[in-house]
Scaffold this active site. Sequence first.
Site, PDB file in Angstrom:
ATOM      1  N   ASP A 170       0.940  -1.329   0.104  1.00 40.48           N
ATOM      2  CA  ASP A 170      -0.096  -0.007  -0.009  1.00 40.48           C
ATOM      3  C   ASP A 170       0.786   1.248   0.030  1.00 40.48           C
ATOM      4  O   ASP A 170       0.404   2.149  -0.840  1.00 40.48           O
ATOM      5  CB  ASP A 170      -0.918   0.073   1.226  1.00 40.48           C
ATOM      6  CG  ASP A 170      -1.761  -1.063   1.496  1.00 40.48           C
ATOM      7  OD1 ASP A 170      -1.460  -2.263   0.529  1.00 40.48           O
ATOM      8  OD2 ASP A 170      -2.923  -1.014   2.075  1.00 40.48           O
ATOM      9  N   GLU A 399       3.137  -8.605  11.702  1.00 42.10           N
ATOM     10  CA  GLU A 399       2.894  -8.269  10.476  1.00 42.10           C
ATOM     11  C   GLU A 399       3.857  -7.892   9.539  1.00 42.10           C
ATOM     12  O   GLU A 399       4.077  -8.572   8.248  1.00 42.10           O
ATOM     13  CB  GLU A 399       1.765  -6.993  10.352  1.00 42.10           C
ATOM     14  CG  GLU A 399       1.452  -6.571   9.203  1.00 42.10           C
ATOM     15  CD  GLU A 399       0.601  -5.287   9.058  1.00 42.10           C
ATOM     16  OE1 GLU A 399       0.403  -4.667  10.451  1.00 42.10           O
ATOM     17  OE2 GLU A 399      -0.184  -5.007   8.189  1.00 42.10           O
TER      18      GLU A 399
HETATM   19  C1  GLC Z   1      -2.187  -3.853   4.767  1.00 42.72           C
HETATM   20  C2  GLC Z   1      -1.454  -4.329   3.838  1.00 42.72           C
HETATM   21  C3  GLC Z   1      -2.015  -5.175   2.734  1.00 42.72           C
HETATM   22  C4  GLC Z   1      -2.877  -6.541   3.618  1.00 42.72           C
HETATM   23  C5  GLC Z   1      -3.751  -5.890   4.667  1.00 42.72           C
HETATM   24  C6  GLC Z   1      -4.105  -6.843   5.454  1.00 42.72           C
HETATM   25  O1  GLC Z   1      -3.196  -3.142   3.943  1.00 42.72           O
HETATM   26  O2  GLC Z   1      -0.687  -3.344   3.205  1.00 42.72           O
HETATM   27  O3  GLC Z   1      -1.231  -5.931   1.954  1.00 42.72           O
HETATM   28  O4  GLC Z   1      -3.524  -7.207   2.839  1.00 42.72           O
HETATM   29  O5  GLC Z   1      -2.871  -4.967   5.661  1.00 42.72           O
HETATM   30  O6  GLC Z   1      -3.117  -7.588   6.119  1.00 42.72           O
END
Ligand code: GLC
Length: 429
Positions: A170, A399
């Site tokens: 993102d 994460e």
């Molecule tokens: C964030 C990340 C995306 C992911 C989401 C849920 O938005 O950038 O890649 O899918 O989190 O983990």
Amino acid sequence: MNETAREHPPVDIDAATAILRQNDRGGYTIPTDGLYPFQWSWDSAITGLGWISIYEPRAWQEAETMFRGQWDNGTVPHILFHKGAESYFPGPDVWGSGTKIPSSAISQPPVWATTIRFMYEACRDKSLAIENLRALLPKLMAYHEWWYRERDPGNTGLVCSYHPWESGMDNSPAWDKPLGVVPGVSWVYKRRDLGHVDAEQRPHKPEYDRYLYLVDFYKDHGFDSQYIYDNCPYKVIDVGIVSILQRAGTDLIELCRIADYEDGVEELQTELERTRSAISKLWSSERCCFFNHDLITGQALDEVTTATVLPLFGGLADKEQAAAMAALIDEWLGATKVGLSSTHPSSPRYESQRYWRGPVWIHINWMIALGAADYGYSAIARRLQDAARDCVTAAGFWEYFDADTGDGCGGDNFSWTAATALFWLSKPA
Ligand code: GLC
């Protein structure tokens, strides 16, 4: 220290399993509690890889639930809002998709056919797998057809993306320029992410204003694909999506062979061929990677990020390009303290803990390791795996990880990190 002599402690399988169980919401797995309380598409696909080693029916169910949210035009939205949740913004009302399972209106890297193929290969109950494949294949095919039809109407061989969130990466600095010309919304909103995670690890407000402008743009134009293709102020070729779609297309053809399914296979082969011929336009011989591309300005987005070496994963590089990328990754791993950072550390935009601007993502390291191994660079694949394992064993199932320190960042007890640990880090390279 000599790499081969170094000890890499094993991952804690029980802890990884417990995380998936804890994030299970009955048929789908949330990425992490609080920060991401719904079903995200590529998270869910990767999470299936974890479930397959725990309980096979649950892995197939993960896919079944996701594809229940498929739109009539074939797309698979990036988020399915199965239930209401106050802890996340922007929710279903902001997206306004009006679908039977409320959803976002963009997609995410289409890794499903690849993870489903791995699930098929890893599972013991092949008859259950075939039964599930038969139900899933028409949906997977419709999804791939959607990408080519709606995101490459001119048949250039390179599908496009309308939102940084669609890339899954993102906040990557590669999107700074194209996002920078998108207007921002002026309405007032309250972000929820900052209530869960340190602001140092999340995007800034002006970026968020622009993300939301794009969300409004699709809704205000009735999700009309032709209108959006012609007028969207953000339109890029994302090398990550192109590469993941390519590998998934190859895997989809193999799944069709396994389950005796023929519809759409020939057309898909034509699309894969088209992409193979087109990808060289994105190659930078100077920087040894494939650059993302801004379709509005016609310019290369010359930022070296993990997306730019994913053509290894997609099988899209020729021998020389693969060798050049392997050398780049070798140097890059040497310049990063832990794993492969999402942005090359030499970039002025590199930030070791701000999301997608530097940190290490374990599932991306997995994809690059897989691609490197496919091209014969097994030592690089091993280094990527060892470094990823070290992140997890030292810090836990976060994460993402600070690329300078290895500290865990973002959400804790994260599903795709746990799943990748179960599927990849618990095994030899
Ligand atoms: C964030 C990340 C995306 C992911 C989401 C849920 O938005 O950038 O890649 O899918 O989190 O983990």
